[in-house]
Write a protein that holds these residues in place. Structure first.
Motif, PDB file in Angstrom:
ATOM      1  N   VAL A   1     -53.261 -11.366  22.074  1.00  0.00           N
ATOM      2  CA  VAL A   1     -52.483 -10.347  22.268  1.00  0.00           C
ATOM      3  C   VAL A   1     -53.044  -9.635  23.728  1.00  0.00           C
ATOM      4  O   VAL A   1     -52.129  -9.544  24.449  1.00  0.00           O
ATOM      5  N   ALA A   2     -54.126  -9.517  23.741  1.00  0.00           N
ATOM      6  CA  ALA A   2     -54.733  -8.949  25.010  1.00  0.00           C
ATOM      7  C   ALA A   2     -54.620  -9.937  26.297  1.00  0.00           C
ATOM      8  O   ALA A   2     -54.061  -9.426  27.436  1.00  0.00           O
ATOM      9  N   GLY A   3     -54.566 -11.180  26.019  1.00  0.00           N
ATOM     10  CA  GLY A   3     -54.340 -12.121  27.245  1.00  0.00           C
ATOM     11  C   GLY A   3     -52.977 -12.052  27.494  1.00  0.00           C
ATOM     12  O   GLY A   3     -52.507 -12.251  28.560  1.00  0.00           O
ATOM     13  N   GLY A   4     -52.145 -12.183  26.280  1.00  0.00           N
ATOM     14  CA  GLY A   4     -50.650 -12.092  26.547  1.00  0.00           C
ATOM     15  C   GLY A   4     -50.129 -11.020  27.497  1.00  0.00           C
ATOM     16  O   GLY A   4     -49.237 -10.918  28.157  1.00  0.00           O
ATOM     17  N   LEU A   5     -50.728  -9.581  27.055  1.00  0.00           N
ATOM     18  CA  LEU A   5     -50.350  -8.543  27.695  1.00  0.00           C
ATOM     19  C   LEU A   5     -50.831  -8.724  29.392  1.00  0.00           C
ATOM     20  O   LEU A   5     -49.954  -8.269  30.228  1.00  0.00           O
ATOM     21  N   ALA A   6     -51.959  -9.023  29.547  1.00  0.00           N
ATOM     22  CA  ALA A   6     -52.350  -9.276  31.081  1.00  0.00           C
ATOM     23  C   ALA A   6     -51.503 -10.339  31.684  1.00  0.00           C
ATOM     24  O   ALA A   6     -51.167 -10.023  32.647  1.00  0.00           O
ATOM     25  N   GLU A   7     -51.111 -11.543  30.942  1.00  0.00           N
ATOM     26  CA  GLU A   7     -50.141 -12.246  31.709  1.00  0.00           C
ATOM     27  C   GLU A   7     -48.741 -11.836  32.035  1.00  0.00           C
ATOM     28  O   GLU A   7     -48.091 -11.999  32.982  1.00  0.00           O
ATOM     29  N   ARG A   8     -48.449 -10.786  31.346  1.00  0.00           N
ATOM     30  CA  ARG A   8     -46.978 -10.449  31.191  1.00  0.00           C
ATOM     31  C   ARG A   8     -46.942  -8.983  32.114  1.00  0.00           C
ATOM     32  O   ARG A   8     -45.905  -8.078  31.861  1.00  0.00           O
ATOM     33  N   LYS A   9     -48.184  -8.479  32.740  1.00  0.00           N
ATOM     34  CA  LYS A   9     -48.009  -7.276  32.978  1.00  0.00           C
ATOM     35  C   LYS A   9     -46.820  -7.027  34.180  1.00  0.00           C
ATOM     36  O   LYS A   9     -46.313  -5.948  34.220  1.00  0.00           O
ATOM     37  N   ARG A  10     -46.664  -8.125  34.872  1.00  0.00           N
ATOM     38  CA  ARG A  10     -45.571  -8.146  36.018  1.00  0.00           C
ATOM     39  C   ARG A  10     -44.208  -7.612  35.589  1.00  0.00           C
ATOM     40  O   ARG A  10     -43.538  -6.781  35.725  1.00  0.00           O
ATOM     41  N   PRO A  11     -43.720  -8.764  34.426  1.00  0.00           N
ATOM     42  CA  PRO A  11     -42.614  -8.243  33.953  1.00  0.00           C
ATOM     43  C   PRO A  11     -42.492  -7.176  32.974  1.00  0.00           C
ATOM     44  O   PRO A  11     -41.420  -6.461  33.249  1.00  0.00           O
ATOM     45  N   PHE A  12     -43.326  -6.577  32.398  1.00  0.00           N
ATOM     46  CA  PHE A  12     -43.441  -5.249  31.842  1.00  0.00           C
ATOM     47  C   PHE A  12     -43.304  -4.091  33.061  1.00  0.00           C
ATOM     48  O   PHE A  12     -42.905  -3.031  32.738  1.00  0.00           O
ATOM     49  N   SER A  13     -44.176  -4.252  34.093  1.00  0.00           N
ATOM     50  CA  SER A  13     -44.144  -3.249  34.944  1.00  0.00           C
ATOM     51  C   SER A  13     -42.463  -3.307  35.606  1.00  0.00           C
ATOM     52  O   SER A  13     -42.178  -1.934  35.682  1.00  0.00           O
ATOM     53  N   MET A  14     -41.891  -4.294  35.803  1.00  0.00           N
ATOM     54  CA  MET A  14     -40.577  -4.379  36.138  1.00  0.00           C
ATOM     55  C   MET A  14     -39.541  -3.647  35.253  1.00  0.00           C
ATOM     56  O   MET A  14     -38.799  -2.797  35.649  1.00  0.00           O
ATOM     57  N   LEU A  15     -39.781  -3.972  33.978  1.00  0.00           N
ATOM     58  CA  LEU A  15     -39.004  -3.222  32.921  1.00  0.00           C
ATOM     59  C   LEU A  15     -39.181  -1.639  32.858  1.00  0.00           C
ATOM     60  O   LEU A  15     -38.413  -0.900  32.746  1.00  0.00           O
ATOM     61  N   ARG A  16     -40.569  -1.103  33.166  1.00  0.00           N
ATOM     62  CA  ARG A  16     -40.813   0.204  33.335  1.00  0.00           C
ATOM     63  C   ARG A  16     -40.033   0.731  34.361  1.00  0.00           C
ATOM     64  O   ARG A  16     -39.705   2.084  34.314  1.00  0.00           O
ATOM     65  N   LEU A  17     -40.002   0.022  35.771  1.00  0.00           N
ATOM     66  CA  LEU A  17     -39.334   0.654  36.759  1.00  0.00           C
ATOM     67  C   LEU A  17     -38.090   0.690  36.563  1.00  0.00           C
ATOM     68  O   LEU A  17     -37.247   1.742  37.201  1.00  0.00           O
ATOM     69  N   THR A  18     -37.539   0.001  35.697  1.00  0.00           N
ATOM     70  CA  THR A  18     -35.905   0.062  35.467  1.00  0.00           C
ATOM     71  C   THR A  18     -35.670   0.975  34.661  1.00  0.00           C
ATOM     72  O   THR A  18     -34.690   1.344  34.198  1.00  0.00           O
ATOM     73  N   GLY A  19     -36.625   1.862  33.801  1.00  0.00           N
ATOM     74  CA  GLY A  19     -36.539   2.762  32.987  1.00  0.00           C
ATOM     75  C   GLY A  19     -36.885   2.766  31.489  1.00  0.00           C
ATOM     76  O   GLY A  19     -36.717   3.700  30.904  1.00  0.00           O
ATOM     77  N   VAL A  20     -37.370   1.489  31.088  1.00  0.00           N
ATOM     78  CA  VAL A  20     -37.609   1.284  29.992  1.00  0.00           C
ATOM     79  C   VAL A  20     -38.700   2.107  29.561  1.00  0.00           C
ATOM     80  O   VAL A  20     -39.873   2.004  30.359  1.00  0.00           O
ATOM     81  N   SER A  21     -38.802   2.627  28.408  1.00  0.00           N
ATOM     82  CA  SER A  21     -40.060   3.767  28.054  1.00  0.00           C
ATOM     83  C   SER A  21     -41.041   2.925  27.707  1.00  0.00           C
ATOM     84  O   SER A  21     -40.923   1.663  27.379  1.00  0.00           O
ATOM     85  N   LEU A  22     -42.343   3.281  27.764  1.00  0.00           N
ATOM     86  CA  LEU A  22     -43.595   2.789  27.386  1.00  0.00           C
ATOM     87  C   LEU A  22     -43.604   2.552  25.684  1.00  0.00           C
ATOM     88  O   LEU A  22     -44.011   1.530  25.252  1.00  0.00           O
ATOM     89  N   GLY A  23     -43.173   3.437  25.130  1.00  0.00           N
ATOM     90  CA  GLY A  23     -42.701   3.262  23.356  1.00  0.00           C
ATOM     91  C   GLY A  23     -41.927   2.194  23.217  1.00  0.00           C
ATOM     92  O   GLY A  23     -42.357   1.254  22.250  1.00  0.00           O
ATOM     93  N   THR A  24     -40.771   1.793  23.947  1.00  0.00           N
ATOM     94  CA  THR A  24     -40.006   0.532  23.679  1.00  0.00           C
ATOM     95  C   THR A  24     -40.736  -0.902  24.010  1.00  0.00           C
ATOM     96  O   THR A  24     -40.723  -1.728  23.336  1.00  0.00           O
TER      97      THR A  24
END
Length: 729
Positions: free
Chosen positions: A625-648
């Motif tokens: 899980v930790a490795g997966g989060l680190a690998e997907r930090k850019r896609p998740f960052s893009m989602l946050r920039l588009t307005g997706v909440s951290l809880g989502t």
């Protein structure tokens, strides 16, 4: 390239050092348990070899120089191995662990028996060993450090008149192939060796999955580094070598740590009575072959796993840059799982006779099923993601379903260790629950009944059988002698009909015993006054005069006591002095004690395997899980920039982990119970019983820990999904 790989391993920054430590710690933990299983396989064999010397009577020599009589006694529900001997000629062999043969009136005792003799009342134990103690028996003759063993000296004239005594010329080094009159021995090594072989296999798979998960930590940056090496001219083989070196270094360090852990805790492990008795630490050794197999096999397997985990950069230098949706897994991935089940089903009714044959029969099937679960996992994850997508009502469900469908292999990879842990748990609990249910049969008497069986009718006593003073011993409520029925006495030709005779007056004085039919003076009874469950009603009357009973040979001698340990031991001492048979008198509780010890040891072993596999799987989940989060930090960052909440996003991560876990868990548990059923039916002729509440508690605990692990990783999202992570590197 090996030297270059070593430099990258130690000079890759804090992340590289963290990855190395994680892999080393995980491998050390797993290797320690693997060494315990391998050492246990040889330890049980060495322990059984230590019983061999006492069974010299199975190789009698007509004019051997040593009279030999093996006896198995009991004290406080513990077996006492005893050999009575007498020198009858020159060059008599000396048993192991003794400096010399004891003379008449002398005996040697094991350290545990010596301590008991010094503290217990003589009329309960010491009176069984006439004369003085000449010394202590050494470890070479003791199956376990706490074994109760005695070697007692007699004159040739005494032993030559004793039924069962024979003359021997040599003392065996190991257990005999067969024992016509019964042997003093430990548990059958074949069953425990088979179980330990399955234990070793059950530990290897979660361990390799953990190594693969730890290897993928920060895999994107490493793949980019390897791709850059390809672009400047490195060959695929050189890149593979560097990747393997990075993993092998940490695995070798972990393997060394595993050996250190094993030998540091070996004394504690040897004290656990997995076989019903503790082992000597020196017996719990993997041996040269086992040591080499673990020392070489684990790093080699880890290197292969690492090479497979980072195989994409070997395709082309640009393979990392081209993020193409992988091909969806096909249903053919279920074939290995079906093949493993079929292999186990083949041996139902065809169980091999030898231990090696049984290991070769069942172990590959278990391994194939475990591999089949890993191979089928991505397809099961895809099926779960499609079901989640069809039932999605919120954005996080739809995002998680689409991400899982895009790469189901990565989704299952995070929970693969837990799926295998659930399989191991289901097999272990299914087997142990069934064995426990099979052992919970009605006893063969009541706890206060002390019984001696006269196994040889030719030497069974006639006339008054009860030793002098037994009936008047305080706490002894009744003494009953069961006689062998004469051949001329007609009896009903029905199943489960008793074959012994007893005086109904004696039976009437025995509290709790089944009584004779009204008006009967002599009745047909079983040797224990209980008999099988199929026999009901009072004891049938027998057409034999009471006076004739004393002329018939005895079948058994039963002393009904108040159940207290001092009374049982005093009565046993009187009976042993009068009838020094190979198998001494026992109570029903003592009859079951040895089997209960062995079963308790197996349960402890199953608990250790379950907890270890769950611990390794939990570690693997956290790393994944930790490795997966680190690998997907850019896609998740893009989602946050588009307005997706951290809880989502947190709910997306949770659903991405729980969906493949729950989907594969159902199949894994079903496969585990199916394998347990096939193993029980083929190996023991038993039918799987439903697991108790403990199984569901373990499963709930495992799933709860999984949710806790996933939840503990979610705070990382806030740290790794800032605006700076959205840029291209």
């Amino acid at each position: 390239m090996i030297r270059f790989g070593l430099r990258l391993t130690v000079a890759g920054g804090r992340e590289a050092v963290l990855r190395l430590i994680l892999i080393a710690v995980a491998v050390a933990f797993g290797v320690g348990m693997l060494l315990t299983a391998v050492a246990g396989m040889s330890g049980v064999e060495r322990q059984n070899d230590r019983y061999g010397w006492a069974n010299a009577a199975v190789q009698p020599a007509g004019q051997g120089p040593l009279w030999w009589h093996l006896r198995v006694d009991t004290y406080d529900k513990r077996a006492v191995g005893r050999v009575d001997l007498a020198v009858a000629g020159p060059d008599a062999p000396v048993p192991p662990g003794l400096p010399r043969l004891p003379g008449p009136g002398e005996f040697y005792a094991s350290p545990a028996l010596r301590d008991l003799l010094a503290t217990e009342p003589a009329d309960q134990l010491g009176a069984r060993f006439p004369g003085r103690m000449a010394g202590t028996i050494g470890p070479a003759a003791l199956p376990a450090p706490d074994s109760l063993v005695a070697v007692v000296g007699y004159t040739p004239a005494e032993l030559s008149q004793r039924p069962g005594a024979v003359r021997v010329a040599r003392i065996p080094d190991g257990p005999p192939a067969n024992c016509p009159g019964g042997c003093w021995a430990g548990i059958p090594s074949s069953g425990l060796q088979l179980i330990l072989a399955v234990v070793a296999a059950a530990l290897i798979f979660p361990l390799l999955i953990l190594v693969g998960s730890a290897t993928r930590l920060n895999a994107t940056r490493r793949e980019q580094r390897f791709a850059a090496m390809r672009l400047v001219g490195a060959t695929p083989r050189q890149v593979s070598t560097v990747a393997a070196v990075e993993s092998t270094v940490s695995t070798v360090a972990g393997t060394v740590g595993g050996f250190v852990l094993f030998y540091a805790f070996r004394d504690m492990l040897a004290a656990i009575p997995f076989t019903g008795a503790p082992m000597f630490p020196s017996d719990l050794s993997p041996g040269v072959g086992g040591t080499l197999a673990v020392a070489v096999g684990v790093p080699a397997a880890a290197a292969l796993v690492a090479r497979f985990a980072l195989r994409r950069v070997r395709i082309s230098p640009l393979g990392v840059s081209r993020r193409v949706t992988p091909r969806a897994p096909r249903a053919y991935r279920l074939m290995p799982l079906a093949l493993g089940v079929t292999e186990l089903a083949f041996f139902v009714g065809r169980r091999p006779e030898t231990t090696d044959g049984q290991i070769l029969a069942f172990l590959p099937g278990i391994l194939i099923v475990m591999a089949g679960l890993v191979i089928a996992g991505p397809w099961l994850t895809m099926a779960g993601s499609r079901l989640l997508a069809r039932r999605a009502r919120r954005p996080e469900s739809l995002i998680a379903a689409r991400r899982l469908a895009d790469d189901p292999r990565a989704g299952f990879r995070a929970v693969g260790g837990l799926v295998l842990a659930l399989f191991v748990t289901s097999v272990a609990v299914g087997v142990m629950t069934t064995i426990a249910a099979d052992r919970q049969q009605p006893g063969v008497g009541y706890d206060g009944e002390l019984g001696l069986i006269f196994r040889d009718p030719r030497t069974a006593p006639t006339g008054p059988v009860a030793p002098a003073g037994l009936a008047s011993l305080p706490g002894v409520r009744a003494v009953t002698v069961v006689r062998i029925a004469p051949d001329d006495l007609p009896r009903p030709a029905t199943f489960f009909f008793p074959d012994g005779l007893a005086d109904c007056a004696d039976v009437a004085r025995t509290p709790g015993a089944r009584q004779c039919a009204p008006g009967a003076k002599v009745a047909w009874v079983y040797s224990d006054l209980v008999g099988p469950d199929e026999f009901t009603g009072p004891w049938p009357a027998a057409d034999v005069p009471v006076a004739r009973l004393h002329t018939l040979p005895a079948m058994s001698l039963l002393a009904d006591t108040d159940g207290s340990a001092p009374v049982i031991e005093r009565a046993r001492t009187l009976i042993i002095a009068a009838y020094p048979t190979r198998w001494g008198p026992v109570t029903p509780a003592e009859w079951e004690a040895d089997a209960a010890k062995v079963f308790d040891g197996w349960q402890r072993l199953a608990d250790v395997v379950v907890l270890t596999s769950l611990a390794i799987a939990g570690f693997s989940l956290a790393v994944s899980v930790a490795g997966g989060l680190a690998e997907r930090k850019r896609p998740f960052s893009m989602l946050r920039l588009t307005g997706v909440s951290l809880g989502t996003l947190r709910r997306v991560v949770a659903l991405e982990s729980l969906t493949p876990l729950l989907t594969a868990a159902v199949v894994s548990a079903g496969a585990g119970f199916l394998c347990a059923e096939l193993f029980l039916e083929a190996q023991m002729g038993l039918t799987l019983r439903s697991p108790g509440a403990g199984y569901y508690v373990i499963v709930a605990l495992g799933l709860g820990v999984s949710v806790a692990v996933i939840t503990s990783m979610l705070p990382l999202l806030r740290r790794i999904t800032g605006p700076e992570s959205a840029r291209n590197d």
